[in-house]
Scaffold this motif. Structure first.
Motif, PDB file in Angstrom:
ATOM      1  N   PHE A   1     -12.461   4.041 -47.522  1.00 32.82           N
ATOM      2  CA  PHE A   1     -12.621   5.439 -47.121  1.00 32.82           C
ATOM      3  C   PHE A   1     -13.886   5.990 -47.777  1.00 32.82           C
ATOM      4  O   PHE A   1     -14.184   5.674 -48.937  1.00 32.82           O
ATOM      5  CB  PHE A   1     -11.415   6.280 -47.561  1.00 32.82           C
ATOM      6  N   THR A   2     -14.605   6.825 -47.033  1.00 26.61           N
ATOM      7  CA  THR A   2     -15.816   7.454 -47.602  1.00 26.61           C
ATOM      8  C   THR A   2     -15.638   8.963 -47.660  1.00 26.61           C
ATOM      9  O   THR A   2     -15.008   9.570 -46.779  1.00 26.61           O
ATOM     10  CB  THR A   2     -17.056   7.121 -46.756  1.00 26.61           C
ATOM     11  N   GLU A   3     -16.180   9.542 -48.685  1.00 24.24           N
ATOM     12  CA  GLU A   3     -16.098  10.992 -48.915  1.00 24.24           C
ATOM     13  C   GLU A   3     -17.023  11.694 -47.926  1.00 24.24           C
ATOM     14  O   GLU A   3     -18.194  11.319 -47.788  1.00 24.24           O
ATOM     15  CB  GLU A   3     -16.512  11.293 -50.346  1.00 24.24           C
ATOM     16  N   PRO A   4     -16.549  12.725 -47.209  1.00 19.95           N
ATOM     17  CA  PRO A   4     -17.401  13.370 -46.195  1.00 19.95           C
ATOM     18  C   PRO A   4     -18.576  14.145 -46.794  1.00 19.95           C
ATOM     19  O   PRO A   4     -19.673  14.104 -46.268  1.00 19.95           O
ATOM     20  CB  PRO A   4     -16.434  14.273 -45.445  1.00 19.95           C
ATOM     21  N   ASN A   5     -18.340  14.839 -47.915  1.00 21.00           N
ATOM     22  CA  ASN A   5     -19.419  15.573 -48.586  1.00 21.00           C
ATOM     23  C   ASN A   5     -18.958  15.935 -49.985  1.00 21.00           C
ATOM     24  O   ASN A   5     -17.812  15.686 -50.366  1.00 21.00           O
ATOM     25  CB  ASN A   5     -19.832  16.826 -47.791  1.00 21.00           C
TER      26      ASN A   5
END
Length: 532
Positions: free
Chosen positions: A202-206
Motif C-alpha cells: 500500500f502507498t500513502e496518497p499524500n
C-alpha cells in the motif's frame, strides 16, 4: 533447508481441480521436466493420490477429505539439478466453507554451497510469473494499492496496523517523505511485483493522510519515508528510508514467512500427519479386530477342548461298558458251546438217520424237477400248437405296463425274422423256424402298446403349435415338468430321462420338431433297432 514459504487466500470460485490444472501445466511447459514425466502428466486426468517418477524428478499428490465440506489437496515435486542439489516443492490447497488457501513451500537439501537468495534460482519458484492465471489480479495485484485520502481508507489500513484485521499476507505500507515524495531508493512497482503472492503493498496518497492515519491507528503508522511491514498482529517491522531497498524488504518478508507461524493445517506436514493418524486408526481397528478374533478363537478352542474332554470321558465309560458286555458274551458263548457239545453227544445217533433221509429227499427233488420240466411244455387249446415259457431277468422296472416286455418281444421277433435255415427241404431247423414265424406274429413291436404310445407322442409333437400345448399333451403321456422358462425341461416318468423345450421355438418349426423327436426317441423310448 526451507528456503521459501508463502500462504495466500484464493477466490471462492477456485476449486482443487483448478489448482491441479495450473501446476500440471507448469510442469508440462517446464524445460526441466523430462519427456517421460510430461507423457505421464498428459495421460493423467485425475488428481487424487497419484505418484510417478523418472531419473531426476518425482511427483506425488495427496487428497484428504476431513469433513464433507473440508478438503486438502497436496502436490509434491522432487527434483535434482545439474549441481546435484535436491529441491522439494510442496503446494497445499485447503478449502472449506470459510477458507480457500494456497500454501507453497520450497526446500533444498544437500546444498553444495552458500545460498544467495537474490539469485533467481533461490528466489520464488518460476510458476509465480503465471500465478495470475490461477489468482486474478483483482484479488492479489502485482502493483501497489494506492490509498485515497479518505477517512474510509484510513480506517481500512489502520485495522491491519493495529492487528484488528488480517489480509492473509503481510501488509507493506510505504509512507511519503517530508517533501511529499517516496524514497528514491525503491522502485515501488518492482517491489510490488517481487512481493506478488507474498505481501500486499500500500502507498500513502499524500502527507496529510499520515495525520489522519496517526489518529485512527493509535500512532502505529510509519511516516517521513519509512516503510512499515505489518504481520496481521500488533507486531510490526519498520525500515527507515536510508536503509530501504527492494532486496532488504523482500528478505525481511521472506525470512519472516519462513519463521513465523502459518496456518498449521495448510501444509504438507499437516497432510502427512492426518494421513498417518488415519492409518494408525485403521491399524488400531484392525489390531482390535484381530485381538477380538483371537480371543474368540481362544474361547472357542477352550469350549471345543471341554467338549472333547467330555466326549473322551463318555467314550471311556462306553468302552468300559462294552468290555463288560464282551466278558458276559464270552461267558455266554462258552456256555452255549458246552450246551452244543452236550447236544451233539445226545443226538449223534439221530444225525446219521437225518443224513440218510436228506439223501432220499435230494433224489426225490431231482425226480420232481424232471417232471416239472416235462409239464412246462403245454399246448394251445385252439390250434394244438405247443406254448413255451422263457424267463428273462431285468433289474430295471417298467415305467408303464408292457414297456420292457414289448421291447423283449420285439427283439425276439426281429431275431426270428433274421434267422435262416439250410436249403435241405427235410431240415428240422427250417420246419421249426417257419412255424415260429407263422405262429408268433403277435410278437411284432409294431403291434404292441408301447409302439402305439410312441406314435401318439410323435403325433403330439408334429401337431405342436406352441410350448404350452405341447407340455399339456405330453403330460397326458407320462411326461412331467421340471424347471422354469426360458430353459423348460420335462422328464419321462423318472427325472433322469430329460428333454429340453425351447421357450421360443425356432423359425424352422420342422427342424425344431424333428430334433426334439430325436431327443425323445434316443433318451426316453425302448424300441428294437430294426423298428427305429
Amino acid at each position: 533447508m526451507l528456503i521459501f514459504r508463502t500462504q495466500f487466500p484464493l477466490p471462492d470460485t477456485i476449486v482443487t481441480k483448478d489448482v491441479w490444472n495450473f501446476f500440471k501445466e507448469w510442469r508440462l511447459t517446464s524445460p526441466y521436466s523430462s519427456e517421460t514425466m510430461k507423457s505421464e502428466l498428459q495421460k493423467t486426468q485425475a488428481y487424487e493420490n497419484i505418484s510417478f517418477e523418472d531419473e531426476k524428478s518425482a511427483i506425488t499428490t495427496k487428497f484428504l477429505e476431513i469433513e464433507p465440506d473440508t478438503s486438502f489437496f497436496g502436490f509434491e515435486l522432487k527434483e535434482t539439478d545439474s549441481q546435484g542439489d535436491h529441491w522439494t516443492t510442496h503446494i497445499v490447497h485447503t478449502k472449506n466453507k470459510s477458507t480457500n488457501w494456497l500454501s507453497i513451500e520450497q526446500e533444498k537439501t544437500n546444498p553444495q554451497g552458500h545460498l544467495d537468495y537474490n539469485r533467481e534460482k533461490h528466489n520464488k519458484p518460476h510458476f509465480f510469473k503465471n500465478m495470475n492465471h490461477l489468482v486474478p489480479l483483482e484479488n492479489i495485484p502485482k502493483e501497489p494499492y494506492v490509498l485515497e485520502n479518505t477517512e474510509k481508507d484510513a480506517r481500512m489500513i489502520s485495522k491491519y496496523m493495529i492487528g484488528e484485521k488480517t489480509a492473509g499476507m503481510p501488509v507493506v505500507y510505504i509512507s511519503r517523505t517530508n517533501e511529499n515524495e517516496f524514497s528514491s531508493n525503491i522502485d515501488i512497482k518492482k517491489l510490488a511485483e517481487k512481493l506478488y503472492c507474498m505481501a500486499f503493498v500500500f502507498t500513502e496518497p499524500n502527507k496529510s493522510f499520515a495525520y489522519k492515519l496517526k489518529d485512527v491507528s493509535n500512532r502505529r503508522n510509519t511516516y517521513d519515508g519509512a516503510i512499515g511491514i505489518y504481520w496481521g498482529t500488533s507486531e510490526r517491522t519498520i525500515i527507515f528510508e536510508e536503509d530501504a531497498s527492494i532486496d532488504t524488504i523482500y528478505n525481511k518478508i521472506r525470512s519472516a514467512l519462513l519463521s513465523k507461524p502459518v496456518l498449521y493445517n495448510c501444509t504438507w506436514a499437516y497432510m502427512e500427519k492426518v494421513s498417518s493418524e488415519r492409518q494408525q486408526k485403521i491399524l488400531a481397528k484392525e489390531n482390535e479386530e484381530i485381538r477380538s478374533e483371537l480371543i474368540s478363537v481362544q474361547d472357542n478352542a477352550e469350549e471345543e477342548r471341554n467338549k472333547l474332554k467330555k466326549l473322551i470321558e463318555n467314550q471311556e465309560q462306553l468302552l468300559k461298558e462294552k468290555e463288560e458286555q464282551v466278558i458276559q458274551l464270552e461267558k455266554s458263548i462258552k456256555d452255549k458251546e458246552n450246551e452244543y457239545n452236550r447236544f451233539l453227544e445226545t443226538f449223534e445217533p439221530e444225525k446219521k438217520i437225518l443224513e440218510e433221509q436228506t439223501e432220499k429227499l435230494k433224489q426225490e427233488k431231482f425226480n420232481l424237477l424232471q417232471k416239472i420240466t416235462g409239464l412246462e411244455k403245454k399246448q394251445d387249446p385252439q390250434n394244438g400248437s405247443d406254448i413255451f415259457t422263457v424267463e428273462v431277468k431285468c433289474k430295471e422296472r417298467e415305467l408303464y405296463t408292457g414297456e420292457i416286455s414289448d421291447f423283449i418281444k420285439g427283439i425276439l421277433f426281429n431275431g426270428l425274422e433274421k434267422e435262416t435255415y439250410p436249403a435241405n427241404t427235410n431240415s428240422r431247423q427250417k420246419d421249426v423256424l417257419e412255424s415260429l414265424k407263422k405262429e408268433n406274429t403277435n410278437l411284432k413291436f409294431t403291434s404292441s402298446y408301447s409302439y402305439r404310445k410312441q406314435e401318439r407322442i410323435k403325433n403330439i409333437m408334429k401337431k405342436m403349435k406352441n410350448s404350452k400345448d405341447t407340455i399339456n399333451s405330453l403330460i397326458g403321456e407320462g411326461f412331467r415338468e421340471k424347471g422354469e422358462p426360458p430353459h423348460q425341461k420335462m422328464f419321462f416318468y423318472e427325472e433322469c430321462y430329460l428333454i429340453t423345450l425351447a421357450s421360443t421355438p425356432s423359425d424352422n418349426m420342422y427342424t425344431y420338431v424333428n430334433n426334439l423327436l430325436s431327443d425323445i426317441k434316443r433318451g426316453c423310448f425302448l424300441c428294437p433297432n430294426d423298428d427305429n
